[in-house]
Design a protein around this motif. Structure first.
Motif, PDB file in Angstrom:
ATOM      1  N   LEU A  71       0.837  -1.205   0.000  1.00 27.69           N
ATOM      2  CA  LEU A  71       0.000   0.000   0.000  1.00 27.69           C
ATOM      3  C   LEU A  71       0.869   1.250   0.000  1.00 27.69           C
ATOM      4  O   LEU A  71       0.599   2.215  -0.727  1.00 27.69           O
ATOM      5  N   HIS A  72       1.936   1.240   0.796  1.00 31.89           N
ATOM      6  CA  HIS A  72       2.862   2.379   0.825  1.00 31.89           C
ATOM      7  C   HIS A  72       3.593   2.533  -0.504  1.00 31.89           C
ATOM      8  O   HIS A  72       3.815   3.647  -0.978  1.00 31.89           O
ATOM      9  N   ARG A  73       3.988   1.421  -1.091  1.00 30.39           N
ATOM     10  CA  ARG A  73       4.682   1.489  -2.378  1.00 30.39           C
ATOM     11  C   ARG A  73       3.812   2.143  -3.445  1.00 30.39           C
ATOM     12  O   ARG A  73       4.291   2.936  -4.256  1.00 30.39           O
ATOM     13  N   ILE A  74       2.538   1.763  -3.462  1.00 31.48           N
ATOM     14  CA  ILE A  74       1.643   2.252  -4.517  1.00 31.48           C
ATOM     15  C   ILE A  74       1.099   3.646  -4.208  1.00 31.48           C
ATOM     16  O   ILE A  74       1.230   4.573  -5.012  1.00 31.48           O
ATOM     17  N   THR A  75       0.496   3.795  -3.038  1.00 30.75           N
ATOM     18  CA  THR A  75      -0.155   5.074  -2.735  1.00 30.75           C
ATOM     19  C   THR A  75       0.840   6.175  -2.401  1.00 30.75           C
ATOM     20  O   THR A  75       0.511   7.359  -2.463  1.00 30.75           O
ATOM     21  N   GLY A  76       2.080   5.803  -2.050  1.00 28.34           N
ATOM     22  CA  GLY A  76       3.089   6.812  -1.753  1.00 28.34           C
ATOM     23  C   GLY A  76       3.796   7.337  -2.989  1.00 28.34           C
ATOM     24  O   GLY A  76       4.572   8.297  -2.915  1.00 28.34           O
ATOM     25  N   ARG A  77       3.521   6.753  -4.135  1.00 28.28           N
ATOM     26  CA  ARG A  77       4.220   7.132  -5.363  1.00 28.28           C
ATOM     27  C   ARG A  77       3.772   8.515  -5.846  1.00 28.28           C
ATOM     28  O   ARG A  77       2.587   8.827  -5.905  1.00 28.28           O
TER      29      ARG A  77
END
Length: 241
Positions: A142-148
């Protein structure tokens, strides 16, 4: 999480002598399947076979299968499993696949997996598919995707793991960073549900036949590559099928 690049992963020349055979890489959105596929291609000299690429190539080249697919696409109809299977079968006859290949986006369903097994079994020179799943914790994904966050020039940051020096601003050209619509939590949640629903039967299919291993993907890229290569060798050296 420590980051790395594929170029940092050094492959010994002896790897070229290893016969990887057909390899199915599984993993949820954001686990790094594309990066790992490129590493395996470089290590073993085998192609990545993407059903999306095959479909586009057939349509572009106007093949008989491509014409049938284009008609369905133009009508807004999903391309059938049977048509996709025929395209895959045609691609697997090409000479660059004789040492093995990496499957991308196929098989997605149990029906496709059983069809592929039968297709490969008909050729006594071809090894069966082995499946390797890259697993990363949901919150990490979730962090990898939404933090992009992305700059207009395509520079990529992550507010959790690789933030810009100034929030919302590209370090290089000072442009405003944006979050792509597909990187929202709602879209990610839907993609995860679809992935889990489609992939679970495929995973069990290969697990039950002893042709499956899971890899912890929450490590630097080169370490994940090494884990995948080790798993692949275990599966090929100690077959249970």
């Amino acid at each position: 999480m420590t980051t790395s690049t594929v170029s940092e992963h050094k492959t010994a020349p002896a790897e070229k002598n290893f016969l990887p055979g057909p390899v199915l890489l599984l993993g949820a959105p954001g686990v790094g399947k594309g990066t790992q596929a490129k590493a395996l291609m470089a290590a073993y000299g085998i192609p990545q076979i993407s059903t999306g690429d095959i479909l586009r190539a057939n349509i572009k080249n106007g093949t008989p299968l491509g014409k049938m697919a284009k008609t369905l696409v133009d009508q807004g109809t999903l391309v059938s499993d049977d048509l996709v299977n025929q395209m895959v079968a045609d691609r697997l006859q090409q000479p660059d696949t004789h040492r093995g290949f990496i499957l991308d986006g196929f098989p997605r369903t149990l029906n496709q997996a059983t069809w592929l097994d039968s297709q490969l079994a008909a050729d006594t020179k071809t090894l069966p598919v082995v499946a390797i799943s890259i697993v990363v914790d949901y919150e990490q994904l979730l962090h990898r995707i939404t933090g992009r966050r992305v700059s207009p020039a395509g520079r990529i940051y992550n507010i959790y793991t690789h933030p810009p020096k100034v929030s919302g601003i590209c370090d290089v050209d000072g442009s405003a960073l944006v979050q792509r619509p597909d990187d929202s939590e709602a879209v990610f949640s839907d993609r995860m549900k679809t992935f889990e629903a489609q992939t679970a039967p495929v995973v069990e299919h290969y697990r039950n036949q002893g042709r499956f291993e899971e890899i912890d993907g929450d490590h630097p890229v080169d370490q994940v590559t090494s884990q995948i290569e080790a798993a692949l060798k275990r599966l090929r050296q100690h077959p249970r099928f």
